[in-house]
Design a protein around this motif. Structure first.
Motif, PDB file in Angstrom:
ATOM      1  N   SER A   1     -33.796  23.543 -11.675  1.00  0.00           N
ATOM      2  CA  SER A   1     -32.402  23.881 -11.950  1.00  0.00           C
ATOM      3  C   SER A   1     -32.005  25.097 -11.107  1.00  0.00           C
ATOM      4  O   SER A   1     -32.089  25.048  -9.884  1.00  0.00           O
ATOM      5  CB  SER A   1     -32.200  24.112 -13.451  1.00  0.00           C
ATOM      6  N   GLN A   2     -31.581  26.203 -11.733  1.00  0.00           N
ATOM      7  CA  GLN A   2     -31.305  27.402 -10.955  1.00  0.00           C
ATOM      8  C   GLN A   2     -32.556  27.832 -10.201  1.00  0.00           C
ATOM      9  O   GLN A   2     -32.485  28.325  -9.075  1.00  0.00           O
ATOM     10  CB  GLN A   2     -30.809  28.533 -11.862  1.00  0.00           C
ATOM     11  N   GLY A   3     -33.719  27.611 -10.810  1.00  0.00           N
ATOM     12  CA  GLY A   3     -34.966  27.899 -10.112  1.00  0.00           C
ATOM     13  C   GLY A   3     -35.163  27.010  -8.898  1.00  0.00           C
ATOM     14  O   GLY A   3     -35.737  27.437  -7.885  1.00  0.00           O
ATOM     15  N   GLY A   4     -34.692  25.749  -8.972  1.00  0.00           N
ATOM     16  CA  GLY A   4     -34.723  24.876  -7.802  1.00  0.00           C
ATOM     17  C   GLY A   4     -33.794  25.379  -6.708  1.00  0.00           C
ATOM     18  O   GLY A   4     -34.111  25.311  -5.519  1.00  0.00           O
ATOM     19  N   HIS A   5     -32.640  25.887  -7.135  1.00  0.00           N
ATOM     20  CA  HIS A   5     -31.716  26.540  -6.201  1.00  0.00           C
ATOM     21  C   HIS A   5     -32.407  27.721  -5.527  1.00  0.00           C
ATOM     22  O   HIS A   5     -32.350  27.895  -4.306  1.00  0.00           O
ATOM     23  CB  HIS A   5     -30.474  27.001  -6.966  1.00  0.00           C
ATOM     24  N   GLU A   6     -33.107  28.514  -6.331  1.00  0.00           N
ATOM     25  CA  GLU A   6     -33.806  29.684  -5.791  1.00  0.00           C
ATOM     26  C   GLU A   6     -34.896  29.278  -4.809  1.00  0.00           C
ATOM     27  O   GLU A   6     -35.157  29.985  -3.823  1.00  0.00           O
ATOM     28  CB  GLU A   6     -34.371  30.510  -6.947  1.00  0.00           C
ATOM     29  N   ALA A   7     -35.541  28.133  -5.047  1.00  0.00           N
ATOM     30  CA  ALA A   7     -36.550  27.642  -4.103  1.00  0.00           C
ATOM     31  C   ALA A   7     -35.926  27.357  -2.742  1.00  0.00           C
ATOM     32  O   ALA A   7     -36.484  27.717  -1.691  1.00  0.00           O
ATOM     33  CB  ALA A   7     -37.224  26.397  -4.658  1.00  0.00           C
ATOM     34  N   LEU A   8     -34.751  26.692  -2.748  1.00  0.00           N
ATOM     35  CA  LEU A   8     -34.072  26.415  -1.479  1.00  0.00           C
ATOM     36  C   LEU A   8     -33.541  27.700  -0.853  1.00  0.00           C
ATOM     37  O   LEU A   8     -33.574  27.861   0.375  1.00  0.00           O
ATOM     38  CB  LEU A   8     -32.946  25.413  -1.698  1.00  0.00           C
ATOM     39  N   ALA A   9     -33.051  28.618  -1.683  1.00  0.00           N
ATOM     40  CA  ALA A   9     -32.579  29.902  -1.161  1.00  0.00           C
ATOM     41  C   ALA A   9     -33.721  30.656  -0.483  1.00  0.00           C
ATOM     42  O   ALA A   9     -33.537  31.291   0.567  1.00  0.00           O
ATOM     43  CB  ALA A   9     -31.988  30.740  -2.294  1.00  0.00           C
ATOM     44  N   ALA A  10     -34.905  30.580  -1.080  1.00  0.00           N
ATOM     45  CA  ALA A  10     -36.060  31.298  -0.537  1.00  0.00           C
ATOM     46  C   ALA A  10     -36.391  30.841   0.875  1.00  0.00           C
ATOM     47  O   ALA A  10     -36.595  31.659   1.781  1.00  0.00           O
ATOM     48  CB  ALA A  10     -37.269  31.108  -1.457  1.00  0.00           C
TER      49      ALA A  10
END
Length: 532
Positions: free
Chosen positions: A190-199
């Motif tokens: 979710s937001q953590g998946g977003h953070e993975a792509l942001a990383a």
């Protein structure tokens, strides 16, 4: 020594040197980290450094580890700290795993365990990974965006906390073990998946691999779609769809589409065939008027149709002017449909902390009141996105991460796994499909498959659903990155109590698992990944 033997000997010596284990880490050294700190100069983005606030030994005898809690100090004295946790196994495998959050974050979510891992798979700590995560720079509920009134807190949530937390953890890992990790992974849902792509988009050289599950990479777009849903539900008398009617929809779709994948098992796997088979008109009430729980009125039909196609945002954002359709007619269960429509028709209390109101609207409402209007008392049901296009575009440029040009990450040797449930009513699967298609356009399919895989999981919602998925994504990623082992055919395992342990292939997009017509229906080998 003959030349071939000498070469072999030297290669073995080099390999041994490369694989040399880190220095021993003991309980006493764990306790000694209580006075550890990280200077601001060691952190790649502006802070006032980081300190440890608590140290303790934890875990079972077969999984001993050191738990550190700490704070990364903001530049703005009025901004919240970034609260973080770092778990250090006494028996370290030399690698580290950073874990993302959910919603608007506001808490440290499971910084010691991989996401959606099978019960039979040893936990990340037991495997020897150092793991860590943060609250993203504020405390509060996952549906509370009030922190965004502080610019540094917003900047942290928008991505800065990823780098700050990473750099602090790496510095502490080096203090503990005497060297940095040989591999650095990011995993989130979710937001953590977003953070993975942001990383991997913003800090590509920091990561060797990433796992993005249900990634909300275009969060402003999602929130504007949520506002549109809320306005359609609550501003139109008679449009609201009750829990009973949500069950009606779910059962009707299941009845028409369940067997299209070759097996009647409560899962719609052949979504494309379902689109061609199910007819919404069969649920229309006589004369289009609401006649009770057994049918849909014309207003309710219009609401379902609105969600079943790309949702117009009423504004053009850097990521587009429409959001992916919700899978309401593609196998979503009744509970997840209720989460979108809410359990009541009355104008909601925006501060509600449960699913009495529409969840997508509740999140969008928070974004409008705090991020856009910066007014807690604003009524988002009156919000017109077009009149605030400049502000919405500004926010999207700060927090959204839809850039498909991830060449720096790829050239660094990075690998990416993405997964989305086909029945996800919190973040529609078509949203991740759109990003994967962008990657395919950027790199070409043949090149893309050298470093990325994308899977659709039938019957899986955001966290539950008819098939409640578990999947060893971390093991798959590590084998690919560290040993060059191609992911190959993946398997997902159901964790629902009534069907626990049944397997199904987790197919590469756009394939889906089809039952072969014979064999144990609980075993993945009885299915094949096909296009039709």
């Amino acid at each position: 020594m003959k030349a071939p033997l000498l070469t072999c000997f030297l290669l073995l010596m080099c390999s041994a040197a490369t694989a040399a284990p880190p220095k021993a880490f003991t309980q006493a050294q764990c306790v000694g980290l209580k006075t550890a700190h990280v200077d601001a100069a060691s952190i790649g983005l502006p802070t006032r450094g980081a300190v440890i606030t608590a140290v303790a030994m934890a875990g079972q005898p077969n999984e001993p580890h050191c738990k550190l809690e700490g704070q990364i100090k903001p530049v703005d004295l009025k901004a919240p700290n970034i609260e973080f946790q770092l778990y250090l196994p006494l028996l370290w495998n030399g690698k580290a795993l950073q874990l993302g959050g959910s919603g608007f974050d506001g808490a440290i979510k499971g910084a010691d365990t991989a996401r959606l891992a099978p019960a039979a798979t040893p936990g990340a700590l037991k495997q020897g990974y150092a793991t860590f995560g943060s609250d993203s720079g504020h405390q509060g509920g996952v549906s509370d965006a009030s922190f965004t009134l502080n610019d540094e807190a917003w900047e942290n949530f928008a991505g800065a906390q990823i780098k700050k937390t990473h750099d602090v953890a790496i510095a502490l890992i080096q203090q503990a073990y005497g060297r940095k990790p040989s591999r650095m992974y990011f995993q989130g849902n979710s937001q953590g998946g977003h953070e993975a792509l942001a990383a991997i988009q913003r800090f590509p050289l920091d990561y060797d691999g990433a796992i993005a599950i249900h990634p909300v990479y275009n969060v402003v777009e999602l929130h504007m779609a949520g506002i549109r849903i809320g306005q359609a539900v609550y501003n139109t008398p008679g449009a609201w769809i009750s829990p009973a009617k949500s069950a009606l929809i779910a059962n009707a779709v299941m009845g028409a589409c369940d067997k299209l994948d070759g097996l009647s098992d409560g899962i719609v796997a052949n979504v494309k065939a379902c689109d061609a088979t199910f007819t919404l008109a069969h649920l229309r009430c006589k004369n289009g008027k609401d006649d009770g729980a057994g049918c849909l009125s014309d207003k309710q039909m219009s609401l379902v149709k609105m969600l079943s196609k790309p949702v117009s945002l009423g504004v053009t954002l850097p990521t587009g002017d429409r959001f992916a359709p919700w899978p309401i007619l593609q196998g979503a269960d009744a509970a997840s449909i209720v989460s979108v429509f809410g359990s009541g028709a009355d104008k909601p209390n925006p501060e509600a902390s449960n699913l009495i109101i529409s969840f997508p609207y509740m999140m969008g409402d928070q974004a409008v009141r705090y991020e856009v209007m910066r007014s807690p008392d604003y009524d988002s049901l009156t919000f017109d996105p077009a009149t605030h296009q400049a502000r919405l575009q500004e926010l999207a440029s700060q927090v959204d991460n839809n850039d498909a040009d991830i060449r720096a990450f790829v050239q660094h040797g990075g690998k990416l796994l993405m997964m989305h449930g086909t029945a996800d009513m919190a973040v529609p699967p078509g949203n991740t499909v759109a990003y994967y298609d962008r990657l395919k356009t950027q790199f070409g399919e043949k090149t893309l498959r050298q470093f990325a895989r994308f899977y659709l999981a039938p019957g899986f919602t955001h966290y539950s659903g008819p098939f409640r998925l578990s999947w060893d994504s971390l093991g798959t990623l590590d084998k690919w990155v560290d040993h060059g082992i191609d992911p190959g055919q993946q398997v997902m395992i159901d964790t629902n109590k009534a069907t626990a342990g049944r397997e199904m292939p987790l197919c590469d997009y756009p394939l889906f698992p089809k039952y072969k017509g014979q064999g144990d229906t609980r075993v993945a080998s009885s299915f094949e990944c096909v296009t039709q």
